[in-house]
Design an enzyme around this catalytic site. Structure first.
Site, short mmCIF file in Angstrom:
data_model
loop_
_atom_site.label_atom_id
_atom_site.label_comp_id
_atom_site.label_asym_id
_atom_site.label_seq_id
_atom_site.Cartn_x
_atom_site.Cartn_y
_atom_site.Cartn_z
NE ARG A 47 -2.35 1.95 3.27
CZ ARG A 47 -2.24 1.49 4.49
NH1 ARG A 47 -2.75 0.32 4.81
NH2 ARG A 47 -1.63 2.17 5.41
CE1 TYR A 100 -11.56 14.64 -15.99
CE2 TYR A 100 -11.11 14.35 -13.66
CZ TYR A 100 -11.56 13.85 -14.86
OH TYR A 100 -12.00 12.55 -14.94
CG ASP A 172 -4.52 17.76 -14.55
OD1 ASP A 172 -3.85 17.16 -15.40
OD2 ASP A 172 -5.62 17.37 -14.13
CE LYS A 197 -8.28 10.47 -18.71
NZ LYS A 197 -8.44 11.72 -18.00
C1 LIG Z 1 -8.88 12.00 -16.62
C2 LIG Z 1 -8.34 13.23 -16.00
C3 LIG Z 1 -8.11 13.31 -14.62
C4 LIG Z 1 -8.52 12.22 -13.68
O1 LIG Z 1 -7.80 11.06 -13.88
P1 LIG Z 1 -8.42 9.59 -13.59
O2 LIG Z 1 -7.26 8.71 -13.90
O3 LIG Z 1 -9.59 9.43 -14.50
O4 LIG Z 1 -8.81 9.58 -12.16
C5 LIG Z 1 -7.55 14.47 -14.14
N1 LIG Z 1 -7.24 15.50 -14.94
C6 LIG Z 1 -7.43 15.46 -16.26
C7 LIG Z 1 -7.06 16.62 -17.09
C8 LIG Z 1 -8.01 14.32 -16.83
O5 LIG Z 1 -8.23 14.29 -18.13
#
Ligand SMILES: *Cc1c(COP(=O)(O)O)cnc(C)c1O
Length: 379
Positions: A47, A100, A172, A197
């Site tokens: 963990r 987001y 982000d 992504k």
């Molecule tokens: C998809 C996404 C997230 C969240 O990520 P997850 O892996 O789906 O939890 C955060 N920021 C952006 C810009 C995203 O496209």
């Protein structure tokens, strides 16, 4: 990315072994006690840390130009660990740009614990950021390009303001990936990613990461990762590592395809605007040239005379572009924020109701454009 050089490399393993184990035993009680007191740097329990996951963390830190990284079970796991782990009751967070959606929902939820927030989406220049920093602002959280409208921020100017006011910054960087944009070099303190992504890149794994200075990552580890338990498994880390190995070639191809798709869309009479840094021909052109070394394949555009029926007809007219959330994999995807009756809500956010989002995949621009062409004829 170098070959695996951890345990087992003597046997000639080139791919990182999957350490499918929940715990790590120690040869003496004394060593156990010592290592358990520093779980961020010792393998005690999966963990906390795991060799396969740690290998991915090292690679991500190197790519992003940070000292350390921590991986999570999802991008939201990483974002929650940063916000809930680093903030306290009475703190304020300033979100800059179209952030987001679930990140903002999390910010709303944190209101229940006395954490306030403001969202700045229209004037996102350094003066506006400075004007919205309060005495209790603990974090400026940015996304660039922003969600949906893909608006770019002047990162060096914004981070300079935050630094002057003694406020930490989080960004982000999922859209550009560390290949095409390096926020830490532009003054950002912590970078978060959804590995789901482009970095994972095959739409078969959900994951997240936080990257930054060692001391901050340790803080996120103890306060946000260990306690909230959004853990990336060794198997998932190995899948993300496989994705990382082809990230440069995939990103170049996403960019090539996206640019051709954008050129096509920009010439369509049904399209009012295309949103993507490549399509920007305004005051942000210079900032874009300075901050990005390449572009990913996620873009949006505005259909003219939009109604739910018209947008649905267009989306349903596509077949190569499949309908769904997420992005960054092989397959091209389409979605829209439009819902029956939410036009006013979208306009209030600055989004055109006819906004359609495309994730331009790797099938090749010719097939992608042909698919779009078919959908336009069905409008
Ligand atoms: C998809 C996404 C997230 C969240 O990520 P997850 O892996 O789906 O939890 C955060 N920021 C952006 C810009 C995203 O496209």
């Amino acid at each position: 990315m170098g070959p695996w050089d951890g345990p087992g490399h003597e046997a000639g393993a080139v791919a990182p072994p999957v350490f499918q184990t929940s715990l790590f035993t120690k040869p003496s009680f004394r060593e156990f006690v010592q290592q358990q007191a520093a779980e961020d740097t010792h393998y005690v329990y999966s963990r906390g840390t795991n060799p396969t996951v740690a290998f991915l963390e090292e690679r991500l830190a190197l790519l992003e130009g940070g000292e350390a990284a921590k991986c999570f079970g999802s991008g939201m796991g990483a974002i929650s660990a940063v916000l809930a782990g680093l903030l306290s009751s009475g703190d304020h967070v300033l979100f800059v740009n179209d952030v987001y959606g679930p990140t903002l929902e999390l910010a709303e939820r944190l209101g229940a614990f006395g954490i306030e927030h403001t969202v700045l989406t229209e004037d996102t220049g350094p003066a506006a950021v400075e004007a919205h920093i309060r005495h209790n602002t603990a974090l400026v959280y940015v996304e660039s390009p922003g969600t949906m409208r893909m608006k770019v921020l002047d990162l060096p100017a914004i981070t300079a303001v935050a630094r002057r006011r003694g406020v930490r910054t989080v960004m982000d960087n999922t859209w550009a990936t560390p290949l095409f944009q390096k926020p830490l070099a532009l003054g950002i303190d912590l970078v978060v990613h959804s590995l789901t992504k482009y970095i994972g890149g095959h739409s078969d794994v959900v994951g997240g990461a936080v990257i930054g200075p060692e001391s901050r990552i340790r803080e996120v580890f103890y306060k946000g990762h260990q306690l909230f338990g959004s853990v990336m498994s060794a198997m998932e880390a190995s899948m993300v590592l496989r994705g990382l190995r082809t990230l440069p070639v995939r990103m170049e191809e996403h960019q090539r395809n996206a640019e051709r798709v954008i050129d096509y869309l920009a010439a369509r009479p049904e399209v009012a605007a295309v949103h993507h840094p490549y399509a920007e021909h305004g005051p942000y052109e210079e900032i874009i040239a300075e901050q990005f070394s390449g572009f990913s394949g996620l873009l949006s555009f505005e259909l003219r005379e939009a109604s739910f029926e018209r947008v649905a007809r267009f989306v349903d007219g596509l077949s190569l572009f499949r309908i769904g959330v997420s992005w960054g994999g092989y397959e091209s995807l389409v979605t829209s924020p439009l819902r029956p009756g939410n036009e006013a809500e979208l306009r209030a956010k600055g989004f055109a109701p006819g906004t359609v989002r495309l994730s331009v995949g790797l099938e090749g621009a010719e097939r992608q454009i042909e698919d779009l062409e078919t959908a336009f004829t069905k409008l």
